[in-house]
Motif scaffolding. Structure first.
Motif, PDB file in Angstrom:
ATOM      1  N   ASP A   1       0.815  -1.213   0.000  1.00 24.54           N
ATOM      2  CA  ASP A   1       0.000   0.000   0.000  1.00 24.54           C
ATOM      3  C   ASP A   1       0.851   1.265   0.000  1.00 24.54           C
ATOM      4  O   ASP A   1       0.413   2.318  -0.484  1.00 24.54           O
ATOM      5  N   ASN A   2       2.054   1.191   0.547  1.00 28.81           N
ATOM      6  CA  ASN A   2       2.941   2.355   0.579  1.00 28.81           C
ATOM      7  C   ASN A   2       4.006   2.308  -0.504  1.00 28.81           C
ATOM      8  O   ASN A   2       4.897   3.159  -0.552  1.00 28.81           O
ATOM      9  N   ALA A   3       3.927   1.299  -1.370  1.00 29.38           N
ATOM     10  CA  ALA A   3       4.880   1.185  -2.470  1.00 29.38           C
ATOM     11  C   ALA A   3       4.413   2.039  -3.644  1.00 29.38           C
ATOM     12  O   ALA A   3       3.334   2.638  -3.623  1.00 29.38           O
ATOM     13  N   SER A   4       5.238   2.104  -4.685  1.00 28.09           N
ATOM     14  CA  SER A   4       4.890   2.917  -5.850  1.00 28.09           C
ATOM     15  C   SER A   4       3.757   2.298  -6.654  1.00 28.09           C
ATOM     16  O   SER A   4       3.196   2.942  -7.538  1.00 28.09           O
ATOM     17  N   ALA A   5       3.406   1.039  -6.362  1.00 25.94           N
ATOM     18  CA  ALA A   5       2.242   0.397  -6.977  1.00 25.94           C
ATOM     19  C   ALA A   5       1.689  -0.594  -5.975  1.00 25.94           C
ATOM     20  O   ALA A   5       2.439  -1.370  -5.373  1.00 25.94           O
ATOM     21  N   SER A   6       0.371  -0.574  -5.770  1.00 24.14           N
ATOM     22  CA  SER A   6      -0.241  -1.495  -4.813  1.00 24.14           C
ATOM     23  C   SER A   6      -0.460  -2.859  -5.461  1.00 24.14           C
ATOM     24  O   SER A   6      -0.412  -3.001  -6.690  1.00 24.14           O
ATOM     25  N   LEU A   7      -0.698  -3.863  -4.630  1.00 24.21           N
ATOM     26  CA  LEU A   7      -0.853  -5.242  -5.095  1.00 24.21           C
ATOM     27  C   LEU A   7      -2.315  -5.634  -5.067  1.00 24.21           C
ATOM     28  O   LEU A   7      -2.989  -5.474  -4.046  1.00 24.21           O
ATOM     29  N   ARG A   8      -2.816  -6.166  -6.183  1.00 24.53           N
ATOM     30  CA  ARG A   8      -4.199  -6.634  -6.284  1.00 24.53           C
ATOM     31  C   ARG A   8      -4.195  -8.135  -6.538  1.00 24.53           C
ATOM     32  O   ARG A   8      -3.828  -8.587  -7.628  1.00 24.53           O
ATOM     33  N   LEU A   9      -4.566  -8.900  -5.512  1.00 27.76           N
ATOM     34  CA  LEU A   9      -4.659 -10.348  -5.658  1.00 27.76           C
ATOM     35  C   LEU A   9      -6.006 -10.671  -6.296  1.00 27.76           C
ATOM     36  O   LEU A   9      -7.047 -10.252  -5.785  1.00 27.76           O
ATOM     37  N   ARG A  10      -5.993 -11.401  -7.407  1.00 28.96           N
ATOM     38  CA  ARG A  10      -7.238 -11.672  -8.127  1.00 28.96           C
ATOM     39  C   ARG A  10      -7.504 -13.167  -8.214  1.00 28.96           C
ATOM     40  O   ARG A  10      -6.570 -13.973  -8.270  1.00 28.96           O
ATOM     41  N   PRO A  11      -8.793 -13.550  -8.254  1.00 26.79           N
ATOM     42  CA  PRO A  11      -9.144 -14.969  -8.333  1.00 26.79           C
ATOM     43  C   PRO A  11      -8.896 -15.533  -9.726  1.00 26.79           C
ATOM     44  O   PRO A  11      -8.685 -14.792 -10.697  1.00 26.79           O
ATOM     45  N   HIS A  12      -8.981 -16.843  -9.819  1.00 24.00           N
ATOM     46  CA  HIS A  12      -8.684 -17.544 -11.066  1.00 24.00           C
ATOM     47  C   HIS A  12      -9.505 -17.002 -12.235  1.00 24.00           C
ATOM     48  O   HIS A  12      -8.971 -16.746 -13.324  1.00 24.00           O
TER      49      HIS A  12
END
Length: 272
Positions: free
Chosen positions: A214-225
């Motif tokens: 969340d504090n990085a230059s791009a956030s992470l979005r975990l997505r389902p199959h």
């Protein structure tokens, strides 16, 4: 050159931003590399506490990439590769894997971290390889970039590599539309190689792990199959389809106590 991610300074996109972790530099740290900063190391260590299997995961992801490159070159006959979100070089890199099978393969690397541009000097004498500073979230800028066009002929089959990068595109930034723009630019006979982190495997800790970015230059979005599968559009999936990266045409048995890896990977072909 274009950078929309905040990987550099807004006024000076070629400047390296060390005030926030960058996913490419964190990935480099996970792999044991040295092209990262203290801010990246702290974030990476925090992520490893939430997801202890991450180092095995990034290695599994790279091995998937190697197998996928060999497939599109040896079996698919592709001699051009557009690798978007390439990250910092880790040998063997895409051009090395491809050229071990077909020395004439041309490769365009694209990343939004200015530190990657420093590595372009290593490839400056190679007319068949280029490194471009640009952002996946502006796919048109990638496709129209003169350095990309100098290496990639979009009238001939291309292997588009989106390995562990689309999960850094937020839902509001239209990841499906971004990938579709790149897919639509590819001629028949081209391939899409894509891997994407998911929360399907470790549902109990997915929020804690993703929050590190969340504090990085791009956030992470975990997505389902299903959401990851949709990114391939109407391309024809190569067997075994979209599976965990460890299960995509493995070349050796995994050890019995190996942790499950929450990264999907697949290869698909654009047919007539």
């Amino acid at each position: 050159m274009t950078s929309l991610s905040g990987g550099g300074n807004a006024a000076h996109p070629d400047r390296i931003d060390t005030s926030r972790p960058h996913p490419a530099r964190m990935y480099d740290y996970f792999l044991g590399g040295k092209d990262n900063y203290e801010v990246d190391q702290r974030a990476a260590e925090q992520f490893m506490k939430a997801a202890p299997e991450v180092r095995e995961g990034v290695l599994a992801n790279r091995h998937f990439m190697h197998r996928a490159v060999r497939h599109v070159v040896a079996e698919g006959g592709v001699r051009q590769i557009l690798d978007v979100g390439t990250g910092l070089p880790t040998e063997p890199n895409v051009h090395q894997v491809a050229r071990s099978l077909a020395p004439e393969t041309r490769v365009a690397y694209v990343d939004n971290d200015p530190i990657v541009a420093a590595h372009s000097r290593v490839l400056s004498d190679d007319p068949d390889t280029t490194v471009v500073l640009a952002d996946l979230r502006d796919p048109r800028a990638i496709l129209d970039h003169p350095q990309v066009r100098a290496v990639i002929d979009f009238d001939r089959p291309v292997a588009l590599m989106l390995v562990a990068v689309v999960h850094f595109v937020a839902d509001a930034e239209d990841p499906a539309g971004v990938v579709a723009t790149l897919r639509d630019a590819l001629p028949v006979g081209s391939y899409l190689v894509l891997s994407h982190a998911t929360g399907d495997v470790h549902e109990d800790r997915r929020e804690g792990a993703a929050a590190v970015y969340d504090n990085a230059s791009a956030s992470l979005r975990l997505r389902p199959h299903a959401a990851v599968r949709d990114l391939f559009g109407d391309f024809t999936m190569v067997e075994p389809g979209l599976v965990r990266v460890t299960d995509w045409r493995p070349e050796e048995e995994r050890r019995p106590d190996a942790p499950p890896i929450g990264i999907y990977g697949g290869v698909a072909r654009k047919d007539a």
